[in-house]
Design a protein around this motif. Structure first.
Motif, PDB file in Angstrom:
ATOM      1  N   ARG A 183      31.628  44.834  41.823  1.00 62.31           N
ATOM      2  CA  ARG A 183      31.005  45.566  42.918  1.00 62.31           C
ATOM      3  C   ARG A 183      31.994  46.513  43.573  1.00 62.31           C
ATOM      4  NH1 ARG A 183      28.583  40.665  44.854  1.00 62.31           N
ATOM      5  NH2 ARG A 183      30.188  40.623  46.463  1.00 62.31           N
ATOM      6  N   GLU A 184      33.266  46.143  43.533  1.00 64.30           N
ATOM      7  CA  GLU A 184      34.280  46.961  44.183  1.00 64.30           C
ATOM      8  C   GLU A 184      34.762  48.113  43.306  1.00 64.30           C
ATOM      9  OE1 GLU A 184      37.165  45.173  46.489  1.00 64.30           O
ATOM     10  OE2 GLU A 184      35.737  43.855  47.432  1.00 64.30           O
ATOM     11  N   GLY A 185      34.198  48.234  42.105  1.00 61.54           N
ATOM     12  CA  GLY A 185      34.492  49.381  41.268  1.00 61.54           C
ATOM     13  C   GLY A 185      35.513  49.168  40.173  1.00 61.54           C
ATOM     14  N   LEU A 186      36.012  47.948  39.988  1.00 55.65           N
ATOM     15  CA  LEU A 186      36.958  47.696  38.911  1.00 55.65           C
ATOM     16  C   LEU A 186      36.236  47.741  37.569  1.00 55.65           C
ATOM     17  CD1 LEU A 186      38.628  46.598  41.381  1.00 55.65           C
ATOM     18  CD2 LEU A 186      39.652  44.997  39.758  1.00 55.65           C
ATOM     19  N   SER A 187      36.974  48.035  36.519  1.00 54.20           N
ATOM     20  CA  SER A 187      36.392  48.074  35.188  1.00 54.20           C
ATOM     21  C   SER A 187      35.944  46.673  34.766  1.00 54.20           C
ATOM     22  CB  SER A 187      37.406  48.605  34.182  1.00 54.20           C
ATOM     23  OG  SER A 187      38.470  47.691  34.002  1.00 54.20           O
ATOM     24  N   VAL A 188      35.008  46.629  33.813  1.00 55.18           N
ATOM     25  CA  VAL A 188      34.501  45.342  33.338  1.00 55.18           C
ATOM     26  C   VAL A 188      35.632  44.493  32.767  1.00 55.18           C
ATOM     27  CG1 VAL A 188      33.017  44.231  31.624  1.00 55.18           C
ATOM     28  CG2 VAL A 188      32.186  46.218  32.880  1.00 55.18           C
ATOM     29  N   GLY A 189      36.524  45.129  31.997  1.00 54.48           N
ATOM     30  CA  GLY A 189      37.630  44.385  31.401  1.00 54.48           C
ATOM     31  C   GLY A 189      38.542  43.762  32.432  1.00 54.48           C
ATOM     32  N   LYS A 190      38.877  44.512  33.479  1.00 48.47           N
ATOM     33  CA  LYS A 190      39.740  43.974  34.526  1.00 48.47           C
ATOM     34  C   LYS A 190      39.044  42.859  35.291  1.00 48.47           C
ATOM     35  CE  LYS A 190      42.921  47.771  35.519  1.00 48.47           C
ATOM     36  NZ  LYS A 190      43.428  48.701  36.558  1.00 48.47           N
ATOM     37  N   CYS A 191      37.744  43.018  35.540  1.00 46.89           N
ATOM     38  CA  CYS A 191      36.993  41.979  36.253  1.00 46.89           C
ATOM     39  C   CYS A 191      37.022  40.666  35.480  1.00 46.89           C
ATOM     40  CB  CYS A 191      35.553  42.426  36.471  1.00 46.89           C
ATOM     41  SG  CYS A 191      35.368  43.796  37.619  1.00 46.89           S
ATOM     42  N   PHE A 192      36.804  40.748  34.181  1.00 51.82           N
ATOM     43  CA  PHE A 192      36.845  39.542  33.349  1.00 51.82           C
ATOM     44  C   PHE A 192      38.247  38.948  33.329  1.00 51.82           C
ATOM     45  CE2 PHE A 192      37.825  37.647  29.190  1.00 51.82           C
ATOM     46  CZ  PHE A 192      36.976  36.551  29.236  1.00 51.82           C
ATOM     47  N   LEU A 193      39.254  39.810  33.176  1.00 51.04           N
ATOM     48  CA  LEU A 193      40.639  39.344  33.132  1.00 51.04           C
ATOM     49  C   LEU A 193      41.008  38.599  34.400  1.00 51.04           C
ATOM     50  CD1 LEU A 193      43.349  39.361  31.603  1.00 51.04           C
ATOM     51  CD2 LEU A 193      43.902  41.484  32.800  1.00 51.04           C
ATOM     52  N   TYR A 194      40.667  39.168  35.557  1.00 51.00           N
ATOM     53  CA  TYR A 194      40.982  38.514  36.826  1.00 51.00           C
ATOM     54  C   TYR A 194      40.167  37.234  36.997  1.00 51.00           C
ATOM     55  CZ  TYR A 194      43.593  42.621  38.466  1.00 51.00           C
ATOM     56  OH  TYR A 194      44.512  43.622  38.619  1.00 51.00           O
ATOM     57  N   GLY A 195      38.901  37.260  36.584  1.00 53.81           N
ATOM     58  CA  GLY A 195      38.045  36.090  36.750  1.00 53.81           C
ATOM     59  C   GLY A 195      38.538  34.889  35.976  1.00 53.81           C
ATOM     60  N   GLN A 196      38.909  35.095  34.721  1.00 53.21           N
ATOM     61  CA  GLN A 196      39.389  33.964  33.932  1.00 53.21           C
ATOM     62  C   GLN A 196      40.785  33.543  34.355  1.00 53.21           C
ATOM     63  OE1 GLN A 196      41.931  33.927  31.356  1.00 53.21           O
ATOM     64  NE2 GLN A 196      42.567  35.993  31.976  1.00 53.21           N
ATOM     65  N   ALA A 197      41.568  34.492  34.883  1.00 58.41           N
ATOM     66  CA  ALA A 197      42.931  34.163  35.314  1.00 58.41           C
ATOM     67  C   ALA A 197      42.944  33.165  36.460  1.00 58.41           C
ATOM     68  CB  ALA A 197      43.673  35.433  35.724  1.00 58.41           C
ATOM     69  N   SER A 198      41.859  33.114  37.227  1.00 53.12           N
ATOM     70  CA  SER A 198      41.810  32.178  38.348  1.00 53.12           C
ATOM     71  C   SER A 198      41.850  30.726  37.879  1.00 53.12           C
ATOM     72  CB  SER A 198      40.543  32.421  39.183  1.00 53.12           C
ATOM     73  OG  SER A 198      39.386  32.109  38.430  1.00 53.12           O
ATOM     74  N   GLY A 199      41.511  30.482  36.603  1.00 49.77           N
ATOM     75  CA  GLY A 199      41.500  29.119  36.089  1.00 49.77           C
ATOM     76  C   GLY A 199      42.766  28.710  35.374  1.00 49.77           C
ATOM     77  N   ILE A 200      43.730  29.624  35.246  1.00 50.36           N
ATOM     78  CA  ILE A 200      44.929  29.315  34.470  1.00 50.36           C
ATOM     79  C   ILE A 200      45.769  28.227  35.123  1.00 50.36           C
ATOM     80  CG2 ILE A 200      46.475  31.020  35.550  1.00 50.36           C
ATOM     81  CD1 ILE A 200      47.515  31.646  32.730  1.00 50.36           C
ATOM     82  N   VAL A 201      45.594  28.037  36.420  1.00 54.21           N
ATOM     83  CA  VAL A 201      46.376  27.015  37.116  1.00 54.21           C
ATOM     84  C   VAL A 201      45.930  25.609  36.739  1.00 54.21           C
ATOM     85  CG1 VAL A 201      44.884  26.860  39.157  1.00 54.21           C
ATOM     86  CG2 VAL A 201      47.320  26.420  39.387  1.00 54.21           C
ATOM     87  N   GLU A 202      44.729  25.444  36.217  1.00 60.84           N
ATOM     88  CA  GLU A 202      44.222  24.106  35.915  1.00 60.84           C
ATOM     89  C   GLU A 202      45.024  23.404  34.815  1.00 60.84           C
ATOM     90  OE1 GLU A 202      40.058  23.501  35.583  1.00 60.84           O
ATOM     91  OE2 GLU A 202      39.616  24.423  37.510  1.00 60.84           O
ATOM     92  N   PRO A 203      45.303  24.052  33.664  1.00 63.62           N
ATOM     93  CA  PRO A 203      46.160  23.367  32.681  1.00 63.62           C
ATOM     94  C   PRO A 203      47.539  23.014  33.229  1.00 63.62           C
ATOM     95  CG  PRO A 203      45.033  25.225  31.668  1.00 63.62           C
ATOM     96  CD  PRO A 203      44.789  25.325  33.149  1.00 63.62           C
ATOM     97  N   ILE A 204      48.080  23.874  34.070  1.00 68.53           N
ATOM     98  CA  ILE A 204      49.398  23.602  34.658  1.00 68.53           C
ATOM     99  C   ILE A 204      49.327  22.373  35.560  1.00 68.53           C
ATOM    100  CG2 ILE A 204      51.213  24.524  36.162  1.00 68.53           C
ATOM    101  CD1 ILE A 204      50.323  27.341  35.247  1.00 68.53           C
ATOM    102  N   ALA A 205      48.342  22.361  36.466  1.00 62.09           N
ATOM    103  CA  ALA A 205      48.187  21.224  37.379  1.00 62.09           C
ATOM    104  C   ALA A 205      47.829  19.953  36.615  1.00 62.09           C
ATOM    105  CB  ALA A 205      47.114  21.541  38.419  1.00 62.09           C
ATOM    106  N   GLY A 206      47.030  20.084  35.555  1.00 68.10           N
ATOM    107  CA  GLY A 206      46.633  18.919  34.771  1.00 68.10           C
ATOM    108  C   GLY A 206      47.817  18.243  34.104  1.00 68.10           C
ATOM    109  N   VAL A 207      48.672  19.029  33.492  1.00 68.65           N
ATOM    110  CA  VAL A 207      49.855  18.469  32.826  1.00 68.65           C
ATOM    111  C   VAL A 207      50.793  17.847  33.848  1.00 68.65           C
ATOM    112  CG1 VAL A 207      51.949  19.085  31.553  1.00 68.65           C
ATOM    113  CG2 VAL A 207      49.727  19.989  30.824  1.00 68.65           C
ATOM    114  N   ILE A 208      50.982  18.497  34.982  1.00 66.63           N
ATOM    115  CA  ILE A 208      51.847  17.938  36.031  1.00 66.63           C
ATOM    116  C   ILE A 208      51.285  16.611  36.534  1.00 66.63           C
ATOM    117  CG2 ILE A 208      52.652  18.272  38.403  1.00 66.63           C
ATOM    118  CD1 ILE A 208      52.861  21.263  37.785  1.00 66.63           C
ATOM    119  N   GLY A 209      49.973  16.552  36.759  1.00 67.14           N
ATOM    120  CA  GLY A 209      49.351  15.324  37.246  1.00 67.14           C
ATOM    121  C   GLY A 209      49.509  14.175  36.271  1.00 67.14           C
TER     122      GLY A 209
END
Length: 271
Positions: A183-209
């Protein structure tokens, strides 16, 4: 077949594989942006409510209840680690919430929170959902660590069920990042890249836990309750207020009830 695969896998890798799955579902949710530029607000609020319900159910059935049982087998009053760990999880997320710059994607007129920064709005939106995913990844990792520690009340099927439940509710979280960015005007590719990047912390936190529990087994009930407290903080501080911010409280509540029922079924029936 799934249980057989995990049973022949080292516990750290179990946590990694499970949280990679939850990250993948986040990416699927973010992929909505390839097909839709907008998500109807009523649907978004229903999905946020669903995510809240899953997290509430997981906090009790998969985390607090086992924490109480484990404490009692260790000769510790069942309430002590549950209460202490639960409150510590909330305090930890509160501190991160105050420090980490972020902006809630579902709030149209929201203001940035955390330390003031000149970071772009898109980065702040991603960091908001990344904050959600820290306790989710931690919860999955701790659950697999509990299984590897030989705790009678912890089962491999239950840990897998928790990962599936967290993964399901990650779908709307991925969409909640990518669609507002579109909605803010970013390209579709960047929107997808940022959206999936929000979940990258889960494998890190999972292994640490998982690693923390395996190294320091006595902290297991506290770690389980800590993850539960952190998730409930996210639900109360962010998901429920966001789901009700546009007047769709009935739909948000229905989503919450369904999400709770789905997670309860996964944990009790399958776990």
């Amino acid at each position: 077949m799934l249980i057989e695969f995990f049973s022949n896998t080292p516990p750290i890798l179990q946590a990694l594989y499970a949280t990679l799955f939850t990250w993948f579902v986040t990416a699927l949710g973010a992929g909505i942006v390839f097909f839709f530029k907008e998500v109807e607000r009523r649907l978004l609020d229903s999905m946020l409510g669903f995510a809240a319900g899953v997290m509430i159910a997981a906090s009790f059935w998969s985390l607090l209840a086992p924490a109480i049982e484990i404490s009692e087998t260790q000769g510790i009053p069942g309430w002590l680690p549950a209460v202490v760990g639960f409150l510590m999880g909330g305090v930890f997320l509160r501190l991160v919430d105050k420090i980490l710059p972020h902006l809630h994607p579902a709030l149209k007129n929201g203001h940035p929170e955390g330390i003031k920064t000149n970071w772009q709005r898109s980065i702040l939106l991603v960091l908001a959902v990344t904050l959600h995913n820290i306790p989710e990844g931690l919860a999955v990792g701790v659950a697999f660590g509990a299984v590897a520690s030989g705790i009678p009340s912890a089962s491999l099927a239950g840990a897998i069920a928790l990962a599936i439940g967290i993964g399901i509710q990650n779908f709307p979280e991925g969409a909640a990042v990518s669609v507002p960015l579109r909605r803010e005007g970013l390209s579709v590719g960047k929107c997808f890249l940022y959206g999936q990047a929000s979940g990258i912390v889960e494998p890190i936190a999972g292994v640490i836990g998982a690693a923390a529990v395996l190294i320091m087994r006595p902290i297991l009930p506290y770690a389980l309750a800590f993850a539960a407290g952190a998730m409930i903080f996210v639900v109360g501080e962010e998901l429920i207020p966001e789901a009700n911010s546009e007047g769709n409280s009935d739909l948000a509540t229905a989503g919450l009830m369904i999400g709770f029922a789905v997670m309860m079924f996964l944990d009790v029936a399958l776990g």
